[in-house]
Design a protein around this motif. Structure first.
Motif, short mmCIF file in Angstrom:
data_model
loop_
_atom_site.label_atom_id
_atom_site.label_comp_id
_atom_site.label_asym_id
_atom_site.label_seq_id
_atom_site.Cartn_x
_atom_site.Cartn_y
_atom_site.Cartn_z
N TRP A 88 93.24 -19.88 -32.60
CA TRP A 88 94.51 -20.31 -33.17
C TRP A 88 95.67 -19.91 -32.25
O TRP A 88 96.60 -20.68 -32.04
CB TRP A 88 94.71 -19.71 -34.55
CG TRP A 88 93.76 -20.23 -35.58
CD1 TRP A 88 92.46 -19.86 -35.74
CD2 TRP A 88 94.02 -21.21 -36.56
NE1 TRP A 88 91.89 -20.56 -36.77
CE2 TRP A 88 92.83 -21.39 -37.30
CE3 TRP A 88 95.13 -21.96 -36.92
CZ2 TRP A 88 92.73 -22.28 -38.35
CZ3 TRP A 88 95.04 -22.84 -37.96
CH2 TRP A 88 93.85 -23.00 -38.67
N PHE A 129 97.77 -16.80 -37.77
CA PHE A 129 96.54 -17.09 -37.03
C PHE A 129 95.34 -16.52 -37.78
O PHE A 129 94.29 -17.15 -37.85
CB PHE A 129 96.59 -16.49 -35.62
CG PHE A 129 97.70 -17.02 -34.75
CD1 PHE A 129 98.19 -18.30 -34.90
CD2 PHE A 129 98.25 -16.21 -33.77
CE1 PHE A 129 99.22 -18.78 -34.09
CE2 PHE A 129 99.27 -16.68 -32.95
CZ PHE A 129 99.76 -17.96 -33.11
N GLY A 132 94.73 -18.47 -41.00
CA GLY A 132 94.11 -19.76 -40.72
C GLY A 132 92.59 -19.70 -40.68
O GLY A 132 91.92 -20.71 -40.90
#
Length: 143
Positions: A88, A129, A132
């Motif tokens: 990410w 990140f 995610g």
């Protein structure tokens, strides 16, 4: 990441000379030097979650990890980039560098370093990140 603390980004960007037979990625010693540096910085045990890159799972790396009682390593399942927050992070950086392919390598390296440095001061982006991936650091609370 540490519960109840801001997320931090520790990185080491390495450039390698091009050419036949030249290493084009970090080796085991490079990775362990980074991990040792992070350990000195955070002064706490480290839980490391990593992908299955050959240098991450080599016999030499397993020996280097075994020498460090403060380091616990978990491997991501094979072919699971969606669980790797580093993927990410790189996607985020690559979006901002997409139109710079014709730029000189040293200039691109400087830009990547600058982007990484800025991300160090954006804990909410770093948290994104990790979020995610669907992985969390939630710790159970006592009743």
């Amino acid at each position: 990441m540490r519960p109840r603390s801001r997320t931090r980004l520790c990185h080491r960007l390495r450039s390698h000379p091009a050419g036949k037979g030249a290493r084009r990625s970090m080796g085991e010693r490079d990775f362990i030097a980074l991990i040792d540096g992070v350990h000195q910085l955070v002064r706490a045990p480290i839980v490391l979650v990593r992908d299955r890159l050959n240098t991450h799972v080599s016999r030499r790396m397993r020996a280097l990890v075994a020498e460090r009682a403060w380091l616990m390593v978990f491997l991501l399942p094979a072919f699971s980039p969606d669980l790797n927050p580093v993927e990410w992070l790189w996607a985020h950086i690559k979006r901002s560098l997409a139109n710079l392919a014709v730029m000189a390598l040293d200039r691109r390296e400087t830009l990547v370093r600058n982007h990484l440095k800025r991300l160090q001061y954006q804990p909410h982006t770093l948290d994104g990140f990790i979020a995610g991936t669907g992985l969390t650091l939630d710790t159970p609370t006592s009743p």
